[in-house]
Design an enzyme around this catalytic site. Structure first.
Site, short mmCIF file in Angstrom:
data_model
loop_
_atom_site.label_atom_id
_atom_site.label_comp_id
_atom_site.label_asym_id
_atom_site.label_seq_id
_atom_site.Cartn_x
_atom_site.Cartn_y
_atom_site.Cartn_z
N HIS A 170 4.06 -5.00 8.11
CA HIS A 170 3.84 -4.25 9.35
C HIS A 170 2.83 -4.98 10.21
O HIS A 170 2.06 -5.80 9.72
CB HIS A 170 3.33 -2.84 9.04
CG HIS A 170 2.27 -2.81 7.96
ND1 HIS A 170 2.57 -2.62 6.63
CD2 HIS A 170 0.93 -2.99 8.00
CE1 HIS A 170 1.47 -2.66 5.91
NE2 HIS A 170 0.44 -2.90 6.71
N ASP A 269 0.97 -8.75 1.08
CA ASP A 269 0.67 -7.32 1.07
C ASP A 269 1.93 -6.47 1.06
O ASP A 269 2.87 -6.73 1.81
CB ASP A 269 -0.17 -6.98 2.31
CG ASP A 269 -0.62 -5.53 2.32
OD1 ASP A 269 -1.29 -5.12 1.36
OD2 ASP A 269 -0.30 -4.80 3.29
N GLU A 311 1.60 -8.39 -4.18
CA GLU A 311 0.88 -7.12 -4.30
C GLU A 311 1.92 -6.01 -4.34
O GLU A 311 2.36 -5.50 -3.31
CB GLU A 311 -0.09 -6.92 -3.13
CG GLU A 311 -1.06 -5.78 -3.35
CD GLU A 311 -0.72 -4.50 -2.60
OE1 GLU A 311 -1.24 -3.44 -2.97
OE2 GLU A 311 0.08 -4.54 -1.64
N HIS A 375 -9.62 -2.98 -3.96
CA HIS A 375 -10.30 -2.27 -2.87
C HIS A 375 -9.60 -0.94 -2.59
O HIS A 375 -10.05 -0.15 -1.79
CB HIS A 375 -10.29 -3.13 -1.61
CG HIS A 375 -8.89 -3.31 -1.08
ND1 HIS A 375 -7.96 -4.09 -1.74
CD2 HIS A 375 -8.27 -2.77 -0.02
CE1 HIS A 375 -6.83 -4.02 -1.07
NE2 HIS A 375 -6.98 -3.24 -0.03
N ARG A 492 -11.00 5.73 -0.07
CA ARG A 492 -11.10 4.39 -0.66
C ARG A 492 -12.40 3.69 -0.25
O ARG A 492 -12.90 2.83 -0.95
CB ARG A 492 -9.89 3.53 -0.26
CG ARG A 492 -8.59 3.99 -0.88
CD ARG A 492 -7.42 3.18 -0.37
NE ARG A 492 -7.25 3.31 1.06
CZ ARG A 492 -6.39 2.60 1.79
NH1 ARG A 492 -5.61 1.71 1.21
NH2 ARG A 492 -6.28 2.79 3.09
C1 OTU Z 1 -1.84 -2.31 0.48
O1 OTU Z 1 -1.79 -1.26 -0.47
C2 OTU Z 1 -3.30 -2.63 0.74
O2 OTU Z 1 -3.91 -3.05 -0.45
C3 OTU Z 1 -3.96 -1.40 1.32
O3 OTU Z 1 -5.35 -1.58 1.49
C4 OTU Z 1 -3.29 -1.09 2.63
O4 OTU Z 1 -3.76 0.13 3.10
C5 OTU Z 1 -1.75 -1.02 2.52
O5 OTU Z 1 -1.19 -2.04 1.70
C6 OTU Z 1 -1.12 -1.17 3.87
O6 OTU Z 1 -1.29 -2.46 4.36
O7 OTU Z 1 -0.20 1.84 -0.95
O8 OTU Z 1 -2.65 2.59 -1.60
O9 OTU Z 1 3.12 -1.15 -3.77
O10 OTU Z 1 1.05 0.43 -3.02
O11 OTU Z 1 0.80 -2.22 -0.74
C7 OTU Z 1 -2.43 1.25 -1.33
C8 OTU Z 1 2.27 -1.62 -2.80
C9 OTU Z 1 -1.00 0.95 -0.97
C10 OTU Z 1 1.46 -0.52 -2.13
C11 OTU Z 1 0.29 -1.17 -1.51
C12 OTU Z 1 -0.62 -0.45 -0.62
#
Ligand code: OTU
Length: 614
Positions: A170, A269, A311, A375, A492
């Protein structure tokens, strides 16, 4: 030998052969993804063109790195590897400040530094940098792209690889593409998933998950003019439409730009979400893999040193799907992460032990990134069927774990905060800093031992261990982070503390908690770097016959390191039968004591043994 397509590309044969082989692969992958899409041929040509220009612009320094990595493709499997991650602003006041922390990174032994997304973001809430307004500019509060390049260079000079995020599922809703889309430009409307009525959103949402239900229900948000736009995460993070090949090309350009700034590891990500399809969960679809492979093919041509880190915080089968040498060479290991917490709460290692036995192995040429916490929140992404085999009801177990780590469970040592409780599904996750979650904040006597136990697992099961910088001095939750209005609704942030200056100042003082955590962590790190058994990822699970004691071996040419870890609060015995094959003399590395295993052993509460042949 003179093919004018390669003029000025340097390294003639190397580039040529990479271009031929990987270019073919790229063409095949794009063909598979886009089939008879009318814009396919144009996209192929554009992508190959990008690879060519990007290589032409790549600095001599980075080309040299490419050569070294190509000559030693397993470099990241070394037991010398140690990762850390931090927010540039919170940890060092910005990118330039991070350079000044390099002596400390050396002291700790880092070889890898992940800087949380430092890019330009919207005003106010930017999801901690995960809403990117421009991939080519930094948030001016953190520094400039030149600062990031200089940081990468300085780190590289000290043997530390720079990792940054590629937030490619995104963009922020104020990215130029998004603004043009919102203004009605049809070219850019096709960059996103935009609909004039609820028909399509309703159809998609029938089968998609809610990721941040506190922000908005479902997967779509409505704009002022009535348009519905796909936003899996926050309303200001609009999902890109990769079914449009122009989006792939545009993002490949942004990726190669980052590669040429000196990024060595690209944290991909939210990989599960990049491909959407009606009637599915729109997560982990086959095309998501093909897209990653296509991005990877371009890197192999134009920035061969750069690795991808997946990720995917999803079901362990799905996590594994992203880990291939030609897709993501590295992956977070959310299963080991979650089950480390699970074992410490339940004082029962069976789920973790079964994960190590059955779900730890990876394809050759790939590695886990093992972390105690990220994080983000801790999500309980173990497989329901694994739990069922042990007679554990997954739904009830997750509820227990949430209660335990938010301190609601009677007698819990934890001080975590609930995240994204969804009343519709009962789903919830937990936020917090390691030390607060493991009892340092509540004053529990076992806290320090638990912190060391958790990190000992990340440091010893293989792949790259990753430290949330500050955890190594026992940083606690930082509730003041929620005072900023744009952070108040996102727990968080409690687990994203400001640089704990006092704790760092105390790190050499053994009379402080910070000093105790730090000295013990340093010892584990030094041992990891000393013993080649910790390299790579090969691991043999060792059934201890005691559900409070985890066991595994890391094989090596001079015999294994045998690991035993007691998650219980009391002395625990491992009976001779479990250790029958481990005769003779051994040395326990952490305590520097000679031990015998064959006759059975006794471990103190939360004790960890790393045992080798003397
Ligand atoms: C990631 O996490 C990042 O680590 C987050 O900090 C972001 O907010 C998010 O993407 C959006 O960019 O749902 O609770 O399976 O679980 O990508 C964290 C992957 C998230 C998702 C993960 C996401």
């Amino acid at each position: 030998m003179t093919d004018e397509r390669f003029d000025g590309l340097g390294d003639g044969t190397d580039f040529e052969s990479r271009f031929r082989v990987e270019g073919r692969r790229l063409t095949r992958l794009l063909g598979e993804i886009y089939g008879d899409h009318p814009a396919l041929a144009e996209a192929e040509e554009a992508a190959l063109g990008l690879a060519r220009t990007s290589w032409r612009e790549r600095s001599a320094d980075l080309r040299d790195l490419d050569r070294r990595r190509l000559a030693d493709p397993g470099w990241f499997q070394s037991n010398d590897m140690l990762g850390g991650f931090c927010y540039a602003d919170l940890y060092a006041g910005g990118i330039a400040g991070l350079r000044e922390r390099i002596p400390y990174f050396r002291e700790l032994g880092l070889t890898y530094l992940h800087v949380m997304p430092p890019f330009a973001v919207p005003e106010g809430n930017s999801d901690g940098g995960y809403a990117v307004s421009s991939y080519r500019e930094l948030d001016p509060r953190l520094g400039t792209m030149a600062d990031l390049r200089r940081l990468g260079e300085a780190l590289r000079g000290e043997g530390i690889s720079l990792a940054v995020d590629f937030v490619f599922n995104h963009t922020a809703s104020d990215h130029e593409w998004a603004r043009r889309a919102a203004a009605g430009d049809p070219v850019f409307r096709d960059f996103y998933w935009m609909f004039d009525s609820r028909d399509q959103p309703d159809a998609f949402e029938a089968t998609t998950r809610e990721i941040f239900p506190d922000d908005h229900p479902g997967s779509f948000v409505q704009l002022d003019d009535g348009t519905w736009v796909w936003a899996s995460f926050h309303s200001f993070q609009w999902d890109l439409n990769y079914s449009n090949p122009a989006v792939f090309v545009a993002m490949a350009g942004e990726m190669l730009f980052l590669a040429n700034q000196g990024v060595e590891v690209l944290r991909m990500d939210a990989v599960p979400f990049i491909w959407k399809q009606l009637g599915t969960s729109s997560e982990n679809l086959p095309q998501a893999h093909l897209l990653l492979q296509a991005f990877n093919a371009i890197c192999r041509i134009a920035a061969p040193a750069m690795l991808f880190l997946s990720e995917a915080i999803v079901h362990p089968d799905d996590v594994l799907g992203y880990v291939r040498p030609d897709e993501c060479q590295l992956s977070y290991n959310p299963l080991q992460m979650a089950l480390t917490w699970e074992a410490l709460a339940t004082r029962d290692v069976r789920l973790l032990q079964s994960a190590l036995a059955e779900r730890h192995a990876l394809p050759a040429g790939t590695a886990w990134v093992n972390y105690v916490r990220s994080h983000d929140d801790i999500g309980w992404t173990f497989a329901d069927e694994d739990a069922a085999r042990l007679g554990i009801d997954a739904y009830g177990h997750r509820r227990f774990l949430n209660d335990y780590y938010t301190g609601r469970f009677e007698g819990s040592f934890a001080r975590g905060v609930a995240f994204q409780f969804n009343p519709k599904t009962g789903d919830s996750r937990v936020s917090g800093a390691t030390a607060s979650l493991l009892g340092l904040e509540s004053g529990d006597a076992g806290a320090l031992d638990r912190i060391l136990l958790a990190y000992s697992l990340a440091l010893s099961t293989g792949g790259i261990p990753l430290i949330f910088l500050g955890d190594e001095v026992g940083q606690l939750n930082d509730y003041s982070q929620l005072e900023l209005p744009e952070r108040a609704g996102d727990s968080r942030w409690v687990g994203r503390p400001r640089y704990p200056a006092r704790k760092y100042a105390e790190r050499s003082d053994p009379s402080t908690d910070a000093g105790r955590v730090y000295s013990r962590m340093r010892r584990l790190i030094a041992l990891r770097k000393q013993y080649a058994q910790f390299a790579g990822g090969e691991l043999r699970a060792l059934e201890t016959g005691n559900r409070r004691v985890l066991g595994y071996e890391r094989p090596g040419p001079d015999g294994p390191v045998v690991v035993l870890a007691n998650v219980g609060d009391d002395l625990e015995h491992v009976e001779p039968e479990a250790l029958a094959e481990l005769g003779g003399e051994w040395t326990e590395l952490i305590s520097r004591r000679p031990v015998e295993l064959q006759g059975g052993v006794t471990l103190a509460a939360h004790e960890v043994w790393w045992v080798v042949r003397p």
